[in-house]
Design an enzyme around this catalytic site. Structure first.
Site, mmCIF file in Angstrom:
data_model
loop_
_atom_site.group_PDB
_atom_site.id
_atom_site.type_symbol
_atom_site.label_atom_id
_atom_site.label_comp_id
_atom_site.label_asym_id
_atom_site.label_seq_id
_atom_site.Cartn_x
_atom_site.Cartn_y
_atom_site.Cartn_z
ATOM 1 C CB THR A 1 -0.930 0.008 1.247
ATOM 2 O OG1 THR A 1 -1.822 -1.092 1.133
ATOM 3 C CG2 THR A 1 -1.726 1.287 1.357
ATOM 4 C CB THR B 1 0.195 -4.355 6.193
ATOM 5 O OG1 THR B 1 -1.049 -4.264 5.512
ATOM 6 C CG2 THR B 1 0.826 -2.985 6.317
HETATM 7 N N1 ASP Z 1 -2.904 -5.564 0.265
HETATM 8 C C1 ASP Z 1 -1.842 -4.697 0.692
HETATM 9 C C2 ASP Z 1 -0.564 -5.517 0.695
HETATM 10 O O1 ASP Z 1 -0.359 -6.314 1.554
HETATM 11 C C3 ASP Z 1 -2.139 -4.156 2.041
HETATM 12 C C4 ASP Z 1 -1.088 -3.255 2.638
HETATM 13 O O2 ASP Z 1 -0.014 -3.070 2.145
HETATM 14 O O3 ASP Z 1 -1.378 -2.666 3.692
HETATM 15 O O4 ASP Z 1 0.252 -5.348 -0.195
#
Ligand code: ASP
Length: 333
Positions: free
Chosen positions: A12, A89
């Site tokens: 993200t 994440t």
């Molecule tokens: N879907 C995203 C990922 O894991 C979520 C994030 O980065 O917070 O790449």
């Protein structure tokens, strides 16, 4: 001035909104980094950016990407004082766990971070996460793979993604944070791993067939018989409480015995985020132990999976793997 390699894997932090939802966008990410005065070369440290292409939503991470990240760190190990890995994440805790085992005798900081809101958006948590991760990597206090997120530095292989939408997205319920970040960065010296005396080595992982089974009331274990005993080499069973399974699950024990004889390593973890497995504490867990399952103690499921990948990739025999699963290698227990 310390030299830090920033490895951008996606997530993200570097995404932009499209009609199909958030996707990684390298151009915009570069633009946004360039706008941050804190990241001007020399403000915190000297740093270089390595983009691991294609940038990924971390849901798409596999063992292959863990190996790629590991190789980039290993190739640049001597040239840099520390590493910051930008990562989505969703699977950050898995990657942190895997890297913690793949890097043997790690003597430099490897700090993984990301954000819940992209760096180009007004309320982004990404700016502080990346600035502080670089400061921690430059401080040279930690010799391990950590997650830094929203004011807390956590041991990577103790972390879980705790919130899908809060800024405090990670917790390490069985281990105190390695540092808390307020006005100052306060390290928990007693928790930090010592600098290794042996030289750094990197172990690539093989894509071993591993499975996770979460026990629930009414589970029909017989449905898992073939995959557990024949298809998988490692299984994590997420049990109730301190390692308990339903007593009437008579189908499970012969399956575990058969799997054990076939060389499958069965590791018992708990569904509780906090606390430990204690095989034998109750009659309902004693049978698991007698059938040949090993205790994951207070390891997270993420770490139990990563550790099995690692131990199988080292080429150890089943007996050694079973024994090593119960011993802490990188502070994971
Ligand atoms: N879907 C995203 C990922 O894991 C979520 C994030 O980065 O917070 O790449």
């Amino acid at each position: 001035m310390k030299r830090i390699l920033v490895i951008n894997t996606g997530g993200t932090i570097g995404m932009v909104k499209t009609n199909q939802g958030y996707v990684p966008n390298l151009e915009k990410f570069r633009e946004n980094l360039n706008k941050m005065p804190e990241l001007k070369k020399g403000a915190i440290c000297e740093w270089e950016l390595y983009n691991m292409l294609p940038l990924l939503d971390s849901s798409n991470m596999t063992v292959e990407e863990w190996n790629k990240i590991g190789e980039i760190v290993a190739l640049n190990y001597a040239k840099f004082d520390g590493f910051v890995i930008l990562h989505g994440t969703d699977t950050m805790a898995y990657t942190a766990s895997a890297l913690s085992f793949m890097f043997e005798n790690l003597g430099k900081p490897v700090i993984i971070t990301g954000s819940q809101i992209p760096i180009g958006e007004i309320r982004s948590d990404g700016r502080d996460n990346i600035i502080t991760a670089m400061m921690i990597a430059s401080a040279q206090k930690v010799n391990e793979v950590c997650i830094f997120f929203r004011g807390e530095l956590l041991r990577g292989n103790r972390s879980i993604k705790y919130s899908s939408d809060g800024f405090m997205a990670f917790k390490s319920p069985n281990a105190e944070p390695l540092a808390k970040v307020g006005i100052e960065i306060l390290y928990n010296e007693a928790m930090l791993l010592p600098k290794p005396t042996k030289s750094f080595a990197f172990q690539k992982l093989e894509c071993i067939p591993i499975g996770v089974i979460k026990v629930f009331p009414g589970i029909q274990f017989e449905l898992f018989s073939n995959i557990m005993a024949e298809n998988l080499r490692g299984v994590v069973i997420e049990t109730f409480g301190a390692g308990n399974i339903p007593s009437n699950a008579s189908a499970l024990l012969p399956i575990i015995e058969k799997a054990f004889k076939n060389g499958t390593v069965i590791t018992v973890c708990t569904q509780c985020p906090q606390g430990t497995v204690l095989l034998g504490a109750y009659e309902t867990s004693n049978a698991l132990m007698s059938a040949g399952a090993v205790s994951g103690k207070d390891m997270t499921t993420e770490t139990a999976i990563a550790k099995m990948y690692y131990l199988f990739s080292k080429g150890y025999d089943t007996d050694t793997i079973c024994k090593t699963m119960e011993i802490s290698l990188r502070g994971e227990i």
